[in-house]
Design an enzyme around this catalytic site. Structure first.
Site, PDB file in Angstrom:
ATOM      1  N   LYS A   1     -10.516   8.200   9.931  1.00  0.00           N
ATOM      2  CA  LYS A   1     -10.510   8.183   8.238  1.00  0.00           C
ATOM      3  C   LYS A   1      -8.998   8.336   7.998  1.00  0.00           C
ATOM      4  O   LYS A   1      -8.317   9.224   8.119  1.00  0.00           O
ATOM      5  CB  LYS A   1     -11.011   9.684   7.920  1.00  0.00           C
ATOM      6  CG  LYS A   1     -11.100   9.544   6.461  1.00  0.00           C
ATOM      7  CD  LYS A   1     -11.433  10.815   5.460  1.00  0.00           C
ATOM      8  CE  LYS A   1      -9.880  11.195   5.334  1.00  0.00           C
ATOM      9  NZ  LYS A   1      -9.089  10.548   4.202  1.00  0.00           N
TER      10      LYS A   1
ATOM     11  N   LEU B   1      -4.552   7.276   0.058  1.00  0.00           N
ATOM     12  CA  LEU B   1      -3.640   6.667  -0.581  1.00  0.00           C
ATOM     13  C   LEU B   1      -3.221   5.444  -0.001  1.00  0.00           C
ATOM     14  O   LEU B   1      -2.777   4.647  -0.605  1.00  0.00           O
ATOM     15  CB  LEU B   1      -2.410   7.526  -0.469  1.00  0.00           C
ATOM     16  CG  LEU B   1      -2.505   9.059  -0.988  1.00  0.00           C
ATOM     17  CD1 LEU B   1      -1.430   9.942  -0.910  1.00  0.00           C
ATOM     18  CD2 LEU B   1      -2.968   8.719  -2.868  1.00  0.00           C
TER      19      LEU B   1
ATOM     20  N   CYS C   1       7.842  13.358   8.982  1.00  0.00           N
ATOM     21  CA  CYS C   1       7.427  14.734   9.381  1.00  0.00           C
ATOM     22  C   CYS C   1       8.624  15.165  10.185  1.00  0.00           C
ATOM     23  O   CYS C   1       8.839  16.354   9.853  1.00  0.00           O
ATOM     24  CB  CYS C   1       5.999  14.703   9.916  1.00  0.00           C
ATOM     25  SG  CYS C   1       6.014  13.508  11.551  1.00  0.00           S
TER      26      CYS C   1
ATOM     27  N   THR D   1      -4.030  21.584   5.303  1.00  0.00           N
ATOM     28  CA  THR D   1      -4.984  20.833   5.781  1.00  0.00           C
ATOM     29  C   THR D   1      -5.502  21.179   7.184  1.00  0.00           C
ATOM     30  O   THR D   1      -6.457  21.273   7.734  1.00  0.00           O
ATOM     31  CB  THR D   1      -5.118  19.406   5.546  1.00  0.00           C
ATOM     32  OG1 THR D   1      -4.524  19.173   4.080  1.00  0.00           O
ATOM     33  CG2 THR D   1      -6.390  18.534   5.518  1.00  0.00           C
ATOM     34  N   GLY D   2      -4.446  21.322   7.911  1.00  0.00           N
ATOM     35  CA  GLY D   2      -4.467  21.251   9.397  1.00  0.00           C
ATOM     36  C   GLY D   2      -5.261  22.804   9.719  1.00  0.00           C
ATOM     37  O   GLY D   2      -5.861  22.864  10.541  1.00  0.00           O
ATOM     38  N   SER D   3      -4.641  23.740   8.716  1.00  0.00           N
ATOM     39  CA  SER D   3      -5.427  25.052   8.951  1.00  0.00           C
ATOM     40  C   SER D   3      -6.979  24.946   8.543  1.00  0.00           C
ATOM     41  O   SER D   3      -7.720  25.591   9.559  1.00  0.00           O
ATOM     42  CB  SER D   3      -4.764  25.967   8.085  1.00  0.00           C
ATOM     43  OG  SER D   3      -5.481  27.114   7.994  1.00  0.00           O
TER      44      SER D   3
ATOM     45  N   GLU E   1       8.930  22.146   3.168  1.00  0.00           N
ATOM     46  CA  GLU E   1       8.983  20.585   3.485  1.00  0.00           C
ATOM     47  C   GLU E   1       8.855  19.914   2.250  1.00  0.00           C
ATOM     48  O   GLU E   1       7.852  20.256   1.325  1.00  0.00           O
ATOM     49  CB  GLU E   1       7.838  20.238   4.267  1.00  0.00           C
ATOM     50  CG  GLU E   1       7.737  18.706   4.871  1.00  0.00           C
ATOM     51  CD  GLU E   1       6.584  18.342   5.506  1.00  0.00           C
ATOM     52  OE1 GLU E   1       5.445  18.658   5.113  1.00  0.00           O
ATOM     53  OE2 GLU E   1       6.964  17.601   6.580  1.00  0.00           O
TER      54      GLU E   1
ATOM     55  N   GLY F   1      -1.166  15.418   9.476  1.00  0.00           N
ATOM     56  CA  GLY F   1      -1.062  15.769   8.150  1.00  0.00           C
ATOM     57  C   GLY F   1      -0.314  16.856   7.616  1.00  0.00           C
ATOM     58  O   GLY F   1       0.416  17.519   8.709  1.00  0.00           O
TER      59      GLY F   1
ATOM     60  N   ASP G   1       0.909  -1.176   0.008  1.00  0.00           N
ATOM     61  CA  ASP G   1       0.123   0.040   0.031  1.00  0.00           C
ATOM     62  C   ASP G   1       0.838   1.129  -0.003  1.00  0.00           C
ATOM     63  O   ASP G   1       0.412   2.272  -0.561  1.00  0.00           O
ATOM     64  CB  ASP G   1      -1.028  -0.156   1.340  1.00  0.00           C
ATOM     65  CG  ASP G   1      -2.142   0.912   1.172  1.00  0.00           C
ATOM     66  OD1 ASP G   1      -2.509   1.488  -0.083  1.00  0.00           O
ATOM     67  OD2 ASP G   1      -2.910   0.736   1.986  1.00  0.00           O
TER      68      ASP G   1
ATOM     69  N   GLU H   1      -0.875  17.537  14.506  1.00  0.00           N
ATOM     70  CA  GLU H   1       0.577  17.115  14.145  1.00  0.00           C
ATOM     71  C   GLU H   1       0.625  17.350  12.644  1.00  0.00           C
ATOM     72  O   GLU H   1       0.316  16.796  11.944  1.00  0.00           O
ATOM     73  CB  GLU H   1       0.607  15.411  14.330  1.00  0.00           C
ATOM     74  CG  GLU H   1       0.456  15.063  15.806  1.00  0.00           C
ATOM     75  CD  GLU H   1       1.207  15.505  16.895  1.00  0.00           C
ATOM     76  OE1 GLU H   1       2.386  16.006  16.428  1.00  0.00           O
ATOM     77  OE2 GLU H   1       0.953  15.412  18.100  1.00  0.00           O
TER      78      GLU H   1
HETATM   79  P1  NAD Z   1      -2.879  15.909   3.990  1.00  0.00           P
HETATM   80  O1  NAD Z   1      -3.118  17.166   4.857  1.00  0.00           O
HETATM   81  O2  NAD Z   1      -2.736  15.873   2.356  1.00  0.00           O
HETATM   82  O3  NAD Z   1      -3.817  14.676   4.096  1.00  0.00           O
HETATM   83  C1  NAD Z   1      -3.724  14.131   5.446  1.00  0.00           C
HETATM   84  C2  NAD Z   1      -5.386  13.590   5.761  1.00  0.00           C
HETATM   85  O4  NAD Z   1      -6.234  14.746   5.644  1.00  0.00           O
HETATM   86  C3  NAD Z   1      -5.768  12.646   4.537  1.00  0.00           C
HETATM   87  O5  NAD Z   1      -6.335  11.676   5.416  1.00  0.00           O
HETATM   88  C4  NAD Z   1      -6.701  13.296   3.933  1.00  0.00           C
HETATM   89  O6  NAD Z   1      -7.544  12.619   3.254  1.00  0.00           O
HETATM   90  C5  NAD Z   1      -7.222  14.334   4.737  1.00  0.00           C
HETATM   91  N1  NAD Z   1      -7.577  15.694   4.261  1.00  0.00           N
HETATM   92  C6  NAD Z   1      -7.384  16.244   3.090  1.00  0.00           C
HETATM   93  N2  NAD Z   1      -8.014  17.176   2.975  1.00  0.00           N
HETATM   94  C7  NAD Z   1      -8.886  17.469   3.992  1.00  0.00           C
HETATM   95  C8  NAD Z   1      -9.832  18.424   4.389  1.00  0.00           C
HETATM   96  N3  NAD Z   1     -10.177  19.387   3.572  1.00  0.00           N
HETATM   97  N4  NAD Z   1     -10.659  18.492   5.392  1.00  0.00           N
HETATM   98  C9  NAD Z   1     -10.254  17.029   6.297  1.00  0.00           C
HETATM   99  N5  NAD Z   1      -9.377  16.166   5.907  1.00  0.00           N
HETATM  100  C10 NAD Z   1      -8.619  16.346   4.807  1.00  0.00           C
HETATM  101  O7  NAD Z   1      -1.218  15.143   4.359  1.00  0.00           O
HETATM  102  P2  NAD Z   1      -0.655  14.100   3.672  1.00  0.00           P
HETATM  103  O8  NAD Z   1      -0.204  14.493   2.231  1.00  0.00           O
HETATM  104  O9  NAD Z   1      -1.470  12.629   3.939  1.00  0.00           O
HETATM  105  O10 NAD Z   1       0.447  13.773   4.823  1.00  0.00           O
HETATM  106  C11 NAD Z   1       1.669  14.534   4.552  1.00  0.00           C
HETATM  107  C12 NAD Z   1       2.045  15.502   5.678  1.00  0.00           C
HETATM  108  O11 NAD Z   1       1.689  14.930   6.865  1.00  0.00           O
HETATM  109  C13 NAD Z   1       3.349  16.133   5.833  1.00  0.00           C
HETATM  110  O12 NAD Z   1       2.947  17.812   5.832  1.00  0.00           O
HETATM  111  C14 NAD Z   1       3.776  15.468   7.022  1.00  0.00           C
HETATM  112  O13 NAD Z   1       4.617  16.334   7.659  1.00  0.00           O
HETATM  113  C15 NAD Z   1       2.460  15.454   7.597  1.00  0.00           C
HETATM  114  N6  NAD Z   1       2.760  14.384   9.012  1.00  0.00           N
HETATM  115  C16 NAD Z   1       3.134  14.812  10.255  1.00  0.00           C
HETATM  116  C17 NAD Z   1       3.243  13.929  11.107  1.00  0.00           C
HETATM  117  C18 NAD Z   1       3.426  14.599  12.657  1.00  0.00           C
HETATM  118  O14 NAD Z   1       3.394  13.799  13.731  1.00  0.00           O
HETATM  119  N7  NAD Z   1       3.772  15.971  12.904  1.00  0.00           N
HETATM  120  C19 NAD Z   1       3.178  12.878  11.036  1.00  0.00           C
HETATM  121  C20 NAD Z   1       3.119  12.252   9.668  1.00  0.00           C
HETATM  122  C21 NAD Z   1       2.845  13.300   8.688  1.00  0.00           C
END
Ligand code: NAD
Length: 489
Positions: free
Chosen positions: A176, A180, A285, A233-235, A383, A229, A90, A251
């Site tokens: 959720k 990917l 991350c 998206t966090g924002s 990043e 993530g 996966d 995170e």
């Molecule tokens: P992403 O933000 O694209 O997606 C993360 C998750 O959010 C996925 O499940 C996605 O489907 C969901 N998502 C996307 N848009 C959304 C929305 N509008 N509302 C709610 N959920 C939504 O991130 P990614 O590409 O999956 O992961 C990479 C990022 O994650 C990198 O920036 C990395 O640094 C960070 N990360 C941080 C940690 C940590 O512990 N700080 C750990 C792993 C990854």
């Protein structure tokens, strides 16, 4: 093969009937199709989680929940080999890494079982007050329904970091996974079903961020949002949470620095620098993607670093001896390749950065090292989330610290020196939630994980991870027989 949503203890088809493809990043082939949950499914899942919370899970003892967590760990343990192989297919990561992840995920469930038991002892402890007419006790109560959204770099492990502490606390979950890499999260649901975890306690909904993640983050029935993530998206999650003041933990990303002083051992430094940025294809991350090396050791160190980097065996994750697999998706491959092209304008490429000639399919990229990018260049500041290291030289400790802290991120950092006093001083000066001394990346379930600045809010793992899913309650009792005497004298 699991190809349904797990809601309220049942495997169900998505309400609107949509599915999406899950791709093997080692060859670009379809592995299977997985349900694309939408608002309707999220609503069912949140409702089920609420019912489960009020029906008993939220009122159960820590000891009862510990038994469930241990059963879940045992169940995952029974299938650990199959889970590791599924994770490789996966996500793409080399098998030994996937085996490590699965073992860590199982360890995480066991660890939070212990903390669930200890929670019973922490309940109702008295709090001394400066007025003897009052008696106060402190309770820790579960936050309610947790909406948990995770990324694709450590699929099952990120699920464990979220689900284990939530269940330990007495919260119920709607998880959720990333679109990917949803397969091992569905297996976690399968494990929950096999052990007979009460229905609705853990719900797993696969789906796209906009169609499933967004409605989960906006659902008024969710009490707590836990997200890992990207910053953008966090924002969005934070904005959604602001509407009805949901409890959140975030995170997010990082651009972590690794400071190596002249007195460091070159071989040890090379090993940890490589582990810090090439492990998991750099999709970590906390990856130490910015190397700051002191001038006196720079030439020797870079020569060894480039040499060892060129020796890394790249290939499909299930092939023996492979230490660098493909990136997790076509999108990530394009993003990383785009940043490498950008980097060529901004710095000197010392090695790598192209598709390995022997791997024409799949999302493979040779590990890359860029020398002396400008302070304001994109590859130094943003990043990349791939196997790309940027190197700059420094003269003094103060200069190194300043450069390391000059980032909008503050997740992690590393420092290497034989002078432990200096290492400790630098560690204390780094604005990051995680600092490694004479190493980079080792992560323990017991220690707090999370970042400062734009790297997030709150901490996961350890007892801090449990606190994420607990509300603190004071119960204050007036014990005196004397009237209060404010209005009525
Ligand atoms: P992403 O933000 O694209 O997606 C993360 C998750 O959010 C996925 O499940 C996605 O489907 C969901 N998502 C996307 N848009 C959304 C929305 N509008 N509302 C709610 N959920 C939504 O991130 P990614 O590409 O999956 O992961 C990479 C990022 O994650 C990198 O920036 C990395 O640094 C960070 N990360 C941080 C940690 C940590 O512990 N700080 C750990 C792993 C990854």
């Amino acid at each position: 093969m699991r190809d349904q949503l797990y809601i309220n203890g049942q495997w169900v088809r998505p309400d609107l009937g949509g599915y999406f493809d899950v791709i093997d990043p080692g060859n670009g082939d379809l592995i299977q199709r997985v349900p694309a949950a939408t608002e309707e499914d999220i609503d069912h899942a949140v409702h089920a989680a609420r019912q489960a919370f009020t029906r008993g899970w939220g009122q159960s003892t820590g000891a009862e929940r510990a038994a469930w967590l241990e059963a879940l760990a045992d169940e995952l343990d029974r299938r650990r080999d199959a889970l590791a192989v599924l994770e490789v297919r996966d996500n793409g990561k080399p098998l030994p890494e996937a085996q490590w992840d699965i073992a860590d995920a199982i360890g995480c469930f066991r660890y939070y079982a212990e903390l669930a038991r200890e929670l019973d002892d922490r309940q109702d402890q008295p709090l001394a007050l400066p007025d003897e007419r009052f008696r106060c006790r402190i309770r820790y109560e579960p936050v309610g329904v947790a909406g948990q959204i995770i990324p694709w770099n450590y699929p099952l492990l990120m699920a464990a970091w979220k689900v284990a502490p939530a269940l330990a606390a007495g919260a119920t979950c709607v998880l959720k996974p990333s679109e990917l890499t949803p397969l091992t999260a569905l297996e976690l649901a399968g494990a929950a079903e096999r052990i007979g975890l009460p229905s609705g306690v853990l719900n797993v909904v696969t789906g796209l961020g906009s169609e499933a993640g967004a409605p989960l983050s906006q659902h008024p029935g969710v009490d707590k949002l836990a997200f890992t993530g990207s910053v953008p998206t966090g924002s969005k999650i934070m904005s959604a949470a602001a509407v009805d003041i949901k409890n959140i933990s975030l995170e997010l990303g990082g651009k972590s620095a690794f400071i190596v002083f002249d007195d460091a051992d070159v071989e040890a430094a090379v090993e940890w620098i490589m582990f810090g940025i090439f492990w998991n294809q750099g999709q970590v991350c906390s990856a130490t993607s910015r190397l700051l090396v002191q001038e006196g050791i720079a030439a020797k160190l870079l020569e060894r670093l480039v040499d060892e980097t060129r020796r890394i065996t790249i290939g499909p994750g299930l092939e023996r001896g492979v230490l660098l697999g493909p990136l997790a998706s076509a999108g990530q491959f394009q993003k990383v390749m785009g940043m490498i092209e950008q980097g060529k304008q901004e710095a000197n490429l010392l090695t790598g950065g192209k598709r390995p000639p022997h791997l024409s399919h799949g999302f493979f990229v040779e590990p890359a090292i860029f020398d002396e990018p400008g302070e304001n260049s994109r590859i130094w500041r943003e990043e990349i989330f791939g196997p790309v290291l940027c190197v700059k030289r420094f003269k003094t400790e103060a200069e190194a610290l300043k450069q390391a802290n000059d980032s909008r991120y503050g997740l992690a950092a590393a420092v290497m020196s034989n002078d432990l006093e200096r290492a400790a001083r630098v560690a204390n000066g780094l604005r990051a939630g995680i600092v490694w001394v004479n190493c980079s990346q080792p992560t323990f379930t017991q220690a707090p994980w999370g970042g400062m600045k734009q790297s997030g809010i709150g901490r996961e793992l350890g007892r801090w991870g449990l606190d994420n899913y607990l509300e603190v309650k004071q119960v204050t009792e007036y014990r005196s027989r004397e009237p209060w005497g404010w209005y009525i004298k």
